[in-house]
Enzyme design. Structure first.
Site, PDB file in Angstrom:
ATOM      1  N   HIS A  63      61.930  21.352  60.380  1.00 36.47           N
ATOM      2  CA  HIS A  63      61.929  22.585  60.218  1.00 36.47           C
ATOM      3  C   HIS A  63      62.971  23.760  60.342  1.00 36.47           C
ATOM      4  O   HIS A  63      62.861  24.814  60.186  1.00 36.47           O
ATOM      5  CB  HIS A  63      60.612  23.244  60.676  1.00 36.47           C
ATOM      6  CG  HIS A  63      59.346  22.770  60.517  1.00 36.47           C
ATOM      7  ND1 HIS A  63      58.296  22.742  61.223  1.00 36.47           N
ATOM      8  CD2 HIS A  63      58.908  22.131  59.305  1.00 36.47           C
ATOM      9  CE1 HIS A  63      57.231  22.105  60.510  1.00 36.47           C
ATOM     10  NE2 HIS A  63      57.540  21.687  59.314  1.00 36.47           N
ATOM     11  N   HIS A  64      64.224  22.998  60.477  1.00 40.84           N
ATOM     12  CA  HIS A  64      65.500  23.729  60.640  1.00 40.84           C
ATOM     13  C   HIS A  64      65.911  24.267  59.497  1.00 40.84           C
ATOM     14  O   HIS A  64      66.554  25.613  59.526  1.00 40.84           O
ATOM     15  CB  HIS A  64      66.695  22.797  61.144  1.00 40.84           C
ATOM     16  CG  HIS A  64      67.261  22.260  60.047  1.00 40.84           C
ATOM     17  ND1 HIS A  64      66.568  21.044  59.435  1.00 40.84           N
ATOM     18  CD2 HIS A  64      68.513  22.127  59.202  1.00 40.84           C
ATOM     19  CE1 HIS A  64      67.245  20.643  58.635  1.00 40.84           C
ATOM     20  NE2 HIS A  64      68.401  21.274  58.247  1.00 40.84           N
ATOM     21  N   LYS A  69      61.070  19.331  52.182  1.00 40.70           N
ATOM     22  CA  LYS A  69      61.168  18.789  50.772  1.00 40.70           C
ATOM     23  C   LYS A  69      61.124  17.123  50.759  1.00 40.70           C
ATOM     24  O   LYS A  69      61.818  16.678  51.648  1.00 40.70           O
ATOM     25  CB  LYS A  69      62.690  19.084  50.003  1.00 40.70           C
ATOM     26  CG  LYS A  69      62.596  19.083  48.737  1.00 40.70           C
ATOM     27  CD  LYS A  69      62.187  19.990  47.770  1.00 40.70           C
ATOM     28  CE  LYS A  69      62.016  19.568  46.221  1.00 40.70           C
ATOM     29  NZ  LYS A  69      60.899  18.594  46.296  1.00 40.70           N
ATOM     30  N   LYS A  93      69.675  13.379  54.112  1.00 37.29           N
ATOM     31  CA  LYS A  93      70.232  13.287  52.761  1.00 37.29           C
ATOM     32  C   LYS A  93      70.423  14.783  52.552  1.00 37.29           C
ATOM     33  O   LYS A  93      71.494  15.048  51.874  1.00 37.29           O
ATOM     34  CB  LYS A  93      68.931  12.707  52.054  1.00 37.29           C
ATOM     35  CG  LYS A  93      69.521  12.362  50.538  1.00 37.29           C
ATOM     36  CD  LYS A  93      68.256  11.779  49.709  1.00 37.29           C
ATOM     37  CE  LYS A  93      67.270  10.816  50.570  1.00 37.29           C
ATOM     38  NZ  LYS A  93      66.376  10.565  49.494  1.00 37.29           N
ATOM     39  N   ASP A  98      74.364  19.294  51.198  1.00 38.78           N
ATOM     40  CA  ASP A  98      74.253  20.687  51.283  1.00 38.78           C
ATOM     41  C   ASP A  98      73.225  21.349  50.381  1.00 38.78           C
ATOM     42  O   ASP A  98      73.359  21.870  49.823  1.00 38.78           O
ATOM     43  CB  ASP A  98      75.523  21.481  51.103  1.00 38.78           C
ATOM     44  CG  ASP A  98      76.479  20.942  52.053  1.00 38.78           C
ATOM     45  OD1 ASP A  98      76.264  20.979  53.301  1.00 38.78           O
ATOM     46  OD2 ASP A  98      77.595  20.498  51.534  1.00 38.78           O
ATOM     47  N   LYS A 105      57.967  13.955  53.679  1.00 39.64           N
ATOM     48  CA  LYS A 105      57.737  12.791  52.563  1.00 39.64           C
ATOM     49  C   LYS A 105      56.110  12.808  52.895  1.00 39.64           C
ATOM     50  O   LYS A 105      55.615  12.866  53.841  1.00 39.64           O
ATOM     51  CB  LYS A 105      58.218  11.351  53.282  1.00 39.64           C
ATOM     52  CG  LYS A 105      58.342  10.300  52.057  1.00 39.64           C
ATOM     53  CD  LYS A 105      59.399  10.769  51.178  1.00 39.64           C
ATOM     54  CE  LYS A 105      59.759   9.555  50.278  1.00 39.64           C
ATOM     55  NZ  LYS A 105      61.400  10.076  49.880  1.00 39.64           N
ATOM     56  N   SER A 360      66.125  18.466  42.281  1.00 36.57           N
ATOM     57  CA  SER A 360      64.842  19.040  42.692  1.00 36.57           C
ATOM     58  C   SER A 360      65.293  20.486  43.131  1.00 36.57           C
ATOM     59  O   SER A 360      64.400  21.587  42.769  1.00 36.57           O
ATOM     60  CB  SER A 360      64.020  18.432  43.642  1.00 36.57           C
ATOM     61  OG  SER A 360      63.392  17.431  43.359  1.00 36.57           O
TER      62      SER A 360
HETATM   63  N1  GLU Z   1      61.852  11.178  46.225  1.00 34.42           N
HETATM   64  C1  GLU Z   1      63.053  11.477  46.072  1.00 34.42           C
HETATM   65  C2  GLU Z   1      64.048  11.147  47.158  1.00 34.42           C
HETATM   66  O1  GLU Z   1      63.618  10.118  47.916  1.00 34.42           O
HETATM   67  C3  GLU Z   1      63.316  12.999  45.788  1.00 34.42           C
HETATM   68  C4  GLU Z   1      62.719  14.021  46.475  1.00 34.42           C
HETATM   69  C5  GLU Z   1      62.619  15.405  46.226  1.00 34.42           C
HETATM   70  O2  GLU Z   1      63.221  15.671  44.916  1.00 34.42           O
HETATM   71  O3  GLU Z   1      62.143  16.266  46.900  1.00 34.42           O
HETATM   72  O4  GLU Z   1      65.156  11.604  47.551  1.00 34.42           O
END
Ligand code: GLU
Length: 467
Positions: A63-64, A69, A93, A98, A105, A360
């Site tokens: 949660h930093h 996402k 990632k 950035d 997930k 995204s």
């Molecule tokens: N599922 C993709 C990943 O592993 C995209 C995640 C996203 O767009 O939030 O990076």
């Protein structure tokens, strides 16, 4: 594979990189753990009236930065360990490229092929409802996206369900990878594969690195093998082939094929659509077991399927000089060491497949700003170029043709801006991690982790402790 623990694998790579940073041990532990792990079960009424229990997870790793996402996976491999590992990878990632999100997930443990479309819709909507009830979804909380086994269709159902129960003005930003008509962004479907291509291209353009591998710089003429022709594998292969690289092998569930002369991707896709598999495709040799093509001779191997594909059983037989990790976690720690010791270059997942989450991010920005990129500036840019061109016409006595004008006086629309933002992101991040790699004499995976740990650690280090 027996005893394989994915989250442990991610953490061991983290630990190795952490030794190159000077963060406090406790802070590093805080960075590694998953902040929230949600395990849910709910009933599905099948089309025939029978009830089945569905098991699902959502993990918010860090949660930093908010929102968190990460994609949602529909697969029988889904379990808590896998979801935690993938959520952690999302944190690192995002930091590497950035993208200002924490990692998350989700996963539903189902074999998609066993359910009708309306059953899948009910599963997806109920899952969304559970996430809402537990405060695990929202444009400022946690924003799912497609992953293995999901796509725009499922994201559309998620948005629709969320919107039924929310009055949030930014509701559209509760999920990304939606159909464009529902607030999605052009270029999201191809984004991960396109990012993989940009990343591999950047690596191959580095003259010094290529010389060390005994390869010529550039993608042109390089041979590659791809594992998995899903959304990511297909698009990565497509852009690689367009840039002049030659696809010599493909591995898929139910067969793998090889041809020294090269394989036509579009024809293969047509063949697969018709036959349901790739084995027997004209002009190629069908290999016995579906992973044996990974061991064939090629310059670049692109695993674009699931985790744990390059492992201690096959690592010493892999011949590729470059491994482009399009999937998440395709190489186990032991396999990584074996491949690295052979002198090959591994372009790691926590950098290479970040194109998906990058676009995204653009989609989420589009949703919360309630306007498509390019809407304000496209015509303005075009008109400005036209003015400059007309001055050139006056002083040079040369008239541009309509075709030339159309080409020279282009403003950036949504597709162009997304592509440009993605390219910039992938190139910039590659150069950041390549510098760290050289500075510490480490491999690219460790360099990417060092980069992520530094960026996340600085925020954790300044976070207030609340009573
Ligand atoms: N599922 C993709 C990943 O592993 C995209 C995640 C996203 O767009 O939030 O990076």
């Amino acid at each position: 594979m027996e005893g394989y623990k994915f989250f442990e694998q991610v953490n061991s790579a983290f630990d190795q990189a952490a030794s190159y940073t000077d963060f406090d041990k406790g802070l590093l532990s805080q960075m590694k753990i998953c902040n929230d792990v949600l395990h849910i079960t709910f009933p599905l009424e099948k089309d025939d009236g029978k009830i089945e229990v569905i098991e699902a997870w959502r993990v918010e790793h860090s949660h930093h930065k908010l929102p968190t996402k990460g994609g949602i996976r529909y697969s029988m491999t889904v379990n808590e360990d896998e979801t935690m590992a993938l959520a952690a990878l999302m944190t690192y990632k995002c930091a590497v490229v950035d993208v200002p999100f924490g990692g998350a997930k989700g996963g539903i443990k189902i074999d998609k092929s066993r359910y009708s479309e309306s059953e899948l819709e009910r599963i997806t909507r109920r899952y969304t409802y559970e996430l809402m009830k537990k405060n695990f979804i929202g444009p400022g909380i946690d924003v799912p996206a497609p992953d293995y086994g999901t796509g725009a269709q499922e994201m559309g159902w998620i948005l629709d369900t969320f919107r039924q129960m929310s009055t949030d003005i930014n509701a559209e930003g509760c999920v990304t990878g939606k159909p464009v008509e529902m607030g999605g962004i052009r270029g999201r479907t191809e984004a991960t594969g396109r990012g993989v291509y940009f990343g591999i291209k950047e690596a191959c353009d580095n003259k010094e690195d290529m010389k060390n591998l005994g390869l010529e710089p550039g993608l042109e003429g390089k041979t590659f093998v791809v594992q998995g022709l899903g959304n990511v594998g297909y698009h990565a292969a497509k852009y690689m082939a367009e840039a002049g690289a030659k696809m010599v092998g493909v591995a898929e569930i139910g067969g793998s094929i090889y041809s020294e002369k090269g394989i036509d991707l579009d024809k293969l896709m047509e063949y697969r659509k018709e036959k349901g598999l790739i084995a027997g495709f004209e002009g190629t040799e069908t290999l016995e077991d579906n992973s044996s093509v990974l061991k064939s001779e090629c310059d670049i191997l692109i695993p674009a399927a699931l985790e744990n594909q390059l492992n201690e059983k096959n690592a010493d037989k892999i011949q590729a000089k470059i491994i482009g990790e399009a999937a998440n976690g395709p190489t186990t720690a032991k396999a990584h060491q074996i491949i690295k010791d052979r002198g090959a270059l591994i372009i790691p997942d926590n950098y290479l497949n970040a194109g998906g989450v990058t676009v995204s991010y653009f989609e989420w920005l589009k949703n919360i700003q309630h306007m498509r990129f390019g809407r304000m500036g496209k015509r303005f840019e075009e008109n400005s170029y036209k003015k400059i061109l007309s001055v050139i016409e006056t002083i040079s006595d040369r008239k541009f043709t309509d075709k030339e004008l159309g080409f020279l006086a282009q403003g950036g629309g949504e597709s162009e801006l997304v592509d440009s933002g993605l390219e910039e992101t992938m190139i910039n991040a590659y150069n950041q991690i390549n510098e760290i790699r050289k500075k510490h004499g480490v491999d690219l995976r460790t360099a990417a982790f060092i980069s992520a740990i530094n960026k996340v650690g600085i925020i954790y280090g300044r976070m207030g402790i609340f009573p």
